[in-house]
Design an enzyme around this catalytic site. Structure first.
Site, PDB file in Angstrom:
ATOM      1  N   TYR A  27       0.911  -1.020  -0.068  1.00 36.90           N
ATOM      2  CA  TYR A  27       0.001  -0.058   0.160  1.00 36.90           C
ATOM      3  C   TYR A  27       0.759   1.223   0.101  1.00 36.90           C
ATOM      4  CZ  TYR A  27      -4.169   2.648   0.650  1.00 36.90           C
ATOM      5  OH  TYR A  27      -5.326   3.515   0.639  1.00 36.90           O
ATOM      6  N   LYS A  61     -20.586 -20.205  -9.672  1.00 33.87           N
ATOM      7  CA  LYS A  61     -19.662 -19.953 -10.993  1.00 33.87           C
ATOM      8  C   LYS A  61     -18.345 -19.652 -10.683  1.00 33.87           C
ATOM      9  CE  LYS A  61     -20.372 -20.312 -15.256  1.00 33.87           C
ATOM     10  NZ  LYS A  61     -21.274 -19.784 -16.400  1.00 33.87           N
ATOM     11  N   GLU A 102     -24.609 -14.448 -16.967  1.00 33.59           N
ATOM     12  CA  GLU A 102     -24.955 -15.532 -16.477  1.00 33.59           C
ATOM     13  C   GLU A 102     -26.581 -15.230 -15.870  1.00 33.59           C
ATOM     14  OE1 GLU A 102     -24.272 -19.488 -15.330  1.00 33.59           O
ATOM     15  OE2 GLU A 102     -22.945 -17.949 -16.303  1.00 33.59           O
ATOM     16  N   ALA A 149     -37.132 -22.230 -27.189  1.00 31.39           N
ATOM     17  CA  ALA A 149     -36.396 -21.126 -28.158  1.00 31.39           C
ATOM     18  C   ALA A 149     -35.940 -20.065 -27.257  1.00 31.39           C
ATOM     19  CB  ALA A 149     -37.413 -20.823 -29.208  1.00 31.39           C
ATOM     20  N   GLY A 150     -35.524 -20.479 -26.095  1.00 32.75           N
ATOM     21  CA  GLY A 150     -35.100 -19.382 -25.191  1.00 32.75           C
ATOM     22  C   GLY A 150     -33.412 -18.931 -25.676  1.00 32.75           C
ATOM     23  N   ALA A 174     -30.695 -20.110 -24.656  1.00 35.09           N
ATOM     24  CA  ALA A 174     -29.633 -21.445 -24.619  1.00 35.09           C
ATOM     25  C   ALA A 174     -29.968 -22.216 -26.142  1.00 35.09           C
ATOM     26  CB  ALA A 174     -29.908 -22.410 -23.714  1.00 35.09           C
TER      27      ALA A 174
END
Length: 416
Positions: free
Chosen positions: A35, A90, A132, A191-192, A194
């Protein structure tokens, strides 16, 4: 399971990640370097040349895992706070599989422009952005805007991670079925985000658009429908009537990919498919048809799910850690189509190699070789890192998105 999971996340410390220093901090001298006053020196260097931020900070190994909690796993729109355990998870995966540090960031807005601006403002901290669990169609707009405005790699893993890993599985399944990708009839349900990404990538690797039948909650995506948004419209099929049912579409079909909901496929539908049918029932936590029913329907089936308790788990962890690892290491400005396809091919090729004794011990199996029950690598296969990351790094260099000028692929491969 519920109590065990809650205890896991609560004790000994709440959550799953923490920040630890990477330099010695045991003495007054260490503190003066970490620092004040020593920290001023790298600040001045970076001030004179912003690219030196990669030399003097953790930016080059730091990814933001960002969400607004509008499409979390199978839980739906549960909000930013409730999504945090998933984002922490994640971050854990980034660390344990590719040694990438991550901060999870939950943004409290469902407005596209507000979300994009928030990410743009914090982007100097990070070497990459992993989007995400953002609902469609907002996720498409967010990724597109950020990809254009930022000079660091951005990827919405729910879209592209699923597409990359499932495409690798599809390549191997088609080979086992003795067919060609350009010839097969493929039916998709859902049909989203992904599904759209999967469909785009399947076309990129050789699937014929004329042989792709994509269904959403209202039925077949066809040219006779007037309710399609700009993301669904490119997949409108003119060869079939808009009232074609999923059951009718599956008759004689070579492959089915489901990213929808549980139990929409019956045994009779599976029986009506072509020889050596490929079924990827990827709805979580319960697939479009159960493993037991699918396997009982016919003997020549090649079957995959998103679950870890059955063979052939299509798991995004096979892709995103290693793709970002390569993108960070070559200082890529984007994750482009060539890099995604390179990842697909590397993942698909790995199952052709003999399985390691380590994996045999870890998974408690006697042997495992390329076949109907092994079309996709196991998540703990340590060969994923060198094989995928080298392929992706090579593609980044060849397509001009890599900015590190002194990068040597041979040295890179040996150091992974």
């Amino acid at each position: 399971m519920k109590l065990e999971a809650l205890r896991y996340h609560k004790y000994k410390k709440p959550g799953k990640i923490q920040v630890v220093p990477t330099k010695e901090t045991k003495t007054p001298k260490d503190l003066s370097l970490a620092y004040s006053p020593g920290v001023a020196e790298p600040c001045l260097e970076i001030s004179s040349n912003s690219k030196l931020v990669y030399d003097y900070t953790n930016k080059g190994n730091l990814v933001a895992v960002i969400t607004n909690g509008t499409a979390v796993l199978g839980l739906g729109n549960i909000g930013p706070e409730a999504s945090k355990p998933v984002m922490e998870g994640k971050a854990v995966l980034f660390k344990i599989f590719a040694d990438i540090d991550s901060f999870d960031i939950e943004i409290n807005t469902e407005k596209v422009d507000e979300f994009v601006r928030a990410v743009e403002l914090i982007s100097p901290t990070f070497g990459g952005i992993n989007l995400e669990d953002i609902s469609a169609p907002a996720c498409f707009e967010i990724e597109d805007k950020l990809t254009k405005s930022l000079s660091i790699p951005v990827m919405h893993d729910d879209q592209h991670g699923t597409a990359i890993v499932s495409a690798a599985a599809l390549i191997n399944a088609i080979e086992l079925a003795g067919k060609n990708l350009s010839d097969i009839k493929l039916v998709m349900n859902g049909a989203g985000a992904a599904s759209i990404a999967c469909a785009n990538l399947y076309l990129s690797i050789g699937l014929s658009k004329d042989n792709l039948l994509l269904f959403d909650s209202k039925g077949l995506i066809s040219e006779s429908r007037d309710d399609l948004n700009k993301y669904k419209l490119p997949f409108a099929n003119s060869k079939f009537p808009k009232d074609l049912s999923l059951s009718d579409a599956l008759e004689g079909a070579d492959a089915f990919v489901g990213l929808s909901k549980a139990d929409v496929i019956t045994e009779d539908m599976v029986k009506s498919m072509a020889k050596n049918p490929i079924i990827f029932a990827l709805a979580n936590p319960n697939p479009e048809i159960s493993y037991d029913l699918a396997m009982a329907s016919r003997k020549d089936i090649i079957f995959a799910t998103g679950r870890s308790d059955y063979p052939n788990q299509v798991n995004n962890v096979l892709g995103f850690p290693y793709i970002f690892r390569a993108a960070l290491d070559v200082k890529a400005t984007a994750i482009n189509e060539a890099m995604k396809i390179a990842a697909v091919k590397a993942i698909a090729a790995l199952v052709k190699q003999p399985i390691t004794p380590e994996l045999i011990d870890l998974y408690g199996i006697r042997e495992l070789s390329f076949g109907p029950n092994y079309i996709i690598p196991k998540p703990f296969d340590k060969r994923l890192l060198p094989n995928i990351s080298k392929a992706v790094a090579k593609a980044a260099i060849e397509t001009g998105v890599a900015t590190k000028t002194d990068f040597d692929l041979n040295t890179y491969f040996s150091n992974l």
